[in-house]
Design an enzyme around this catalytic site. Structure first.
Site, PDB file in Angstrom:
ATOM      1  N   GLU A 116       0.825  -1.213   0.000  1.00 40.01           N
ATOM      2  CA  GLU A 116       0.000   0.000   0.000  1.00 40.01           C
ATOM      3  C   GLU A 116       0.866   1.273   0.000  1.00 40.01           C
ATOM      4  OE1 GLU A 116      -2.825  -0.607  -0.771  1.00 40.01           O
ATOM      5  OE2 GLU A 116      -3.571  -2.413   0.223  1.00 40.01           O
ATOM      6  N   HIS A 139      -2.718   2.362   8.425  1.00 42.12           N
ATOM      7  CA  HIS A 139      -3.800   1.591   7.800  1.00 42.12           C
ATOM      8  C   HIS A 139      -4.027   0.325   8.607  1.00 42.12           C
ATOM      9  CE1 HIS A 139      -6.177  -0.707   5.045  1.00 42.12           C
ATOM     10  NE2 HIS A 139      -5.210  -1.577   4.799  1.00 42.12           N
ATOM     11  N   HIS A 141      -7.237  -3.003   9.749  1.00 41.12           N
ATOM     12  CA  HIS A 141      -8.446  -3.760   9.390  1.00 41.12           C
ATOM     13  C   HIS A 141      -9.330  -3.983  10.627  1.00 41.12           C
ATOM     14  CE1 HIS A 141      -5.903  -5.890   5.984  1.00 41.12           C
ATOM     15  NE2 HIS A 141      -6.079  -4.596   5.749  1.00 41.12           N
ATOM     16  N   GLU A 169     -18.348  11.223  21.762  1.00 45.14           N
ATOM     17  CA  GLU A 169     -16.938  11.570  21.514  1.00 45.14           C
ATOM     18  C   GLU A 169     -16.666  11.898  20.042  1.00 45.14           C
ATOM     19  OE1 GLU A 169     -14.374  11.808  23.938  1.00 45.14           O
ATOM     20  OE2 GLU A 169     -16.304  11.801  24.966  1.00 45.14           O
ATOM     21  N   HIS A 210     -12.776  -3.377   3.579  1.00 42.87           N
ATOM     22  CA  HIS A 210     -11.333  -3.641   3.711  1.00 42.87           C
ATOM     23  C   HIS A 210     -10.767  -3.097   5.025  1.00 42.87           C
ATOM     24  CE1 HIS A 210      -7.101  -3.749   1.800  1.00 42.87           C
ATOM     25  NE2 HIS A 210      -6.984  -3.429   3.068  1.00 42.87           N
TER      26      HIS A 210
END
Ligand code: 13P
Ligand code: ZN
Length: 270
Positions: A116, A139, A141, A169, A210
């Site tokens: 990525e 990044h 998951h 929040e 994703h």
């Protein structure tokens, strides 16, 4: 030259990847982090004239020429970073041609940066234009965030509203909202470009089905953004089908006013 394993940025990468793994966000090799470093802090630990090897990036990162990043390796497991940082992490500098990365340390087994890398580097370019102090692209998951994708539309205003309505929040932590991309093929320049386009406006971008990207000036900021979305996605999913109470728009506006924040336009109906 100081021992690089004592460098604060290595410690931060070890601690953060271990923490993300413990949260259950980064199964197997899932997730990646890139962290923009100061040249002078790296020079305390590495000879910056010594390039181990060069790695083509396959895209133009001219906006980052000379910039140095520590980046998780492709196929590497977050759970293993702490015990072997030199294999699972690498320090790279974007070369003068803008399309090559110079490896200064790490990827000891002949590996390379995350698949990525386009999304990371293009996001750094976009965020640095908005905030010169920006440093981190993260990044991951996280389970409930991805679960939310299966039951929510990809309309980012709707998605943002659902999060804001589920936990007080949220509007305080991310008044700028969450960008959402539809499901796309990952690891490509195309998803990188689409992510960077969203990053012009958002610090958080969801990749439908994703995962999520969080950015910030610090590791804590990027982590805290993802953590807040994920906790709220958990609340959303746990209450799905049983909802009798959501936070009214008047309260959300009240929170934004109290904290002097400008909420993403077009979400609140007040
Ligand atoms: P990498 O192992 O190449 O970093 O890929 C993991 C991932 O999360 C892909 O989106
Ligand atoms: Zn991923």
């Amino acid at each position: 030259m100081k021992d690089i394993l004592t460098a604060p940025f290595i410690t931060e990468m070890r601690e953060t990847t271990a923490n993300m793994y413990r949260q259950g966000w980064d199964e197997r090799n899932g997730g990646n982090i890139s962290y923009l470093l100061e040249e002078k802090e790296v020079a305390e630990y590495l000879d910056l004239n010594k390039v181990i090897r060069t790695i083509p990036t396959g895209f133009d990162a001219s906006g980052l020429i000379g910039k140095i990043f520590i980046v998780t390796g492709t196929g590497k497991y977050f759970k293993n970073v702490d015990k072997d940082p030199e294999t699972n992490l690498g320090i790279v500098r974007i070369a003068k041609d803008g399309t090559t990365a110079e490896l200064l340390w790490g990827y000891k087994d002949g590996g390379k940066f995350t698949s990525e890398f386009p999304a990371h580097m293009m996001s750094h370019m976009a965020r640095l234009k908005v905030d010169p102090e920006h440093r981190v692209v993260m990044h991951s998951h996280p389970t409930y965030t991805i679960a939310m994708n299966t039951v929510c539309s990809t309309d980012e205003k709707e998605f943002t509203h659902k999060l804001w309505q589920s936990n007080t929040e949220c509007i305080v932590v991310f008044p700028d909202g969450v960008g959402v991309l539809p499901c796309m093929v990952c690891g490509t320049n195309e998803i990188g470009e689409a992510t960077a386009e969203k990053m012009k406006k958002f610090r958080l971008v969801v990749w439908t089905n994703h995962g999520i990207y969080g950015t910030g000036k610090t590791m804590d900021e990027a982590f805290g953004l993802i953590e807040t979305v994920e906790k709220t996605a958990q609340i959303y999913m746990l209450s799905l089908g049983h909802v009798v109470n959501v936070i009214p728009d008047e309260i959300l506006k009240g929170l934004a006013d109290l904290w002097g924040l400008t909420p993403l336009e077009g979400v609140l109906k007040v």
